[in-house]
Design a protein around this motif. Sequence first.
Motif, PDB file in Angstrom:
ATOM      1  N   ILE A 107       0.969  -1.133   0.034  1.00  0.00           N
ATOM      2  CA  ILE A 107      -0.037   0.031  -0.034  1.00  0.00           C
ATOM      3  C   ILE A 107       0.794   1.371   0.107  1.00  0.00           C
ATOM      4  O   ILE A 107       0.471   1.970  -0.787  1.00  0.00           O
ATOM      5  CB  ILE A 107      -0.873  -0.198   1.294  1.00  0.00           C
ATOM      6  CG1 ILE A 107      -1.976  -1.213   0.903  1.00  0.00           C
ATOM      7  CG2 ILE A 107      -1.525   1.269   1.282  1.00  0.00           C
ATOM      8  CD1 ILE A 107      -2.888  -1.382   2.185  1.00  0.00           C
ATOM      9  N   TYR A 108       1.993   1.378   0.960  1.00  0.00           N
ATOM     10  CA  TYR A 108       2.852   2.642   1.063  1.00  0.00           C
ATOM     11  C   TYR A 108       3.489   2.695  -0.392  1.00  0.00           C
ATOM     12  O   TYR A 108       3.709   3.866  -0.863  1.00  0.00           O
ATOM     13  CB  TYR A 108       3.905   2.180   2.249  1.00  0.00           C
ATOM     14  CG  TYR A 108       4.441   3.442   2.695  1.00  0.00           C
ATOM     15  CD1 TYR A 108       3.636   4.167   3.808  1.00  0.00           C
ATOM     16  CD2 TYR A 108       5.413   3.904   2.372  1.00  0.00           C
ATOM     17  CE1 TYR A 108       4.224   5.222   4.267  1.00  0.00           C
ATOM     18  CE2 TYR A 108       5.923   5.130   2.757  1.00  0.00           C
ATOM     19  CZ  TYR A 108       5.299   5.803   3.710  1.00  0.00           C
ATOM     20  OH  TYR A 108       6.092   6.817   4.296  1.00  0.00           O
ATOM     21  N   ALA A 109       4.142   1.732  -0.836  1.00  0.00           N
ATOM     22  CA  ALA A 109       4.887   1.624  -2.185  1.00  0.00           C
ATOM     23  C   ALA A 109       3.806   2.175  -3.318  1.00  0.00           C
ATOM     24  O   ALA A 109       4.416   3.205  -4.002  1.00  0.00           O
ATOM     25  CB  ALA A 109       5.403   0.337  -2.683  1.00  0.00           C
ATOM     26  N   LEU A 110       2.634   1.906  -3.329  1.00  0.00           N
ATOM     27  CA  LEU A 110       1.905   2.420  -4.252  1.00  0.00           C
ATOM     28  C   LEU A 110       1.351   3.874  -4.128  1.00  0.00           C
ATOM     29  O   LEU A 110       1.648   4.602  -4.858  1.00  0.00           O
ATOM     30  CB  LEU A 110       0.441   1.623  -4.466  1.00  0.00           C
ATOM     31  CG  LEU A 110      -0.385   1.959  -5.437  1.00  0.00           C
ATOM     32  CD1 LEU A 110       0.054   1.904  -7.145  1.00  0.00           C
ATOM     33  CD2 LEU A 110      -1.769   1.414  -5.365  1.00  0.00           C
ATOM     34  N   LEU A 111       0.811   3.987  -2.925  1.00  0.00           N
ATOM     35  CA  LEU A 111       0.220   5.205  -2.464  1.00  0.00           C
ATOM     36  C   LEU A 111       1.125   6.359  -2.060  1.00  0.00           C
ATOM     37  O   LEU A 111       0.908   7.649  -2.153  1.00  0.00           O
ATOM     38  CB  LEU A 111      -0.736   5.085  -1.336  1.00  0.00           C
ATOM     39  CG  LEU A 111      -2.081   4.361  -1.858  1.00  0.00           C
ATOM     40  CD1 LEU A 111      -3.063   4.335  -0.666  1.00  0.00           C
ATOM     41  CD2 LEU A 111      -2.725   5.030  -3.023  1.00  0.00           C
TER      42      LEU A 111
END
Length: 181
Positions: A107-111
């Motif tokens: 999630i963090y890598a994407l957002l």
Amino acid sequence: AVTTLACAAWLLGSPSLALHAFCLEVSYEIFDTFSLGLQRMEPETLIHHIVSPICIICSTQTDVDFRVLCHLCICIDLSGSILGFSKFLLRFSHISATKIYKRLFYIYALLRVALPLIDSVIIVVREVTAKGGFFARFQSIVEDGSTKHGYFARTDWTQLYFWAMAVLNAFNIYFCLVIRA
């Protein structure tokens, strides 16, 4: 609330509603800084709380479509909410920490990394193009009116904005790697 306002501004095509969302985000950063206090705040968090409002305030001075800025706001605030929820799960649930960190990493890598980097490229390309191109940034007008190459143009808010975006993107990449580890 910030994510909801930014989504509504994007869907309704309302720059004024987007401005309200950005103001609410700046207010949150200031509130969070004072509520944590300097004793409990890590240096990285303090830097984030200083640089993030600079980015938001400078972004309001751009010619970039406000929907790009709303998208960036949505990404950052949604991931912040998920990060807070993940901290809650780590502390109070019986779910494996490895499982929580693995999901949080994606999630963090994407957002916080991939999508904000794309938004940053869009913003930088738009602003540099609007200012006459990259090499125009290295010209300065001398007193007799001629252009002298090889010197930086006088500092303006875009340099501060680009610096602040670079710092936030670097921090987001760093924290993504910390979560992965």
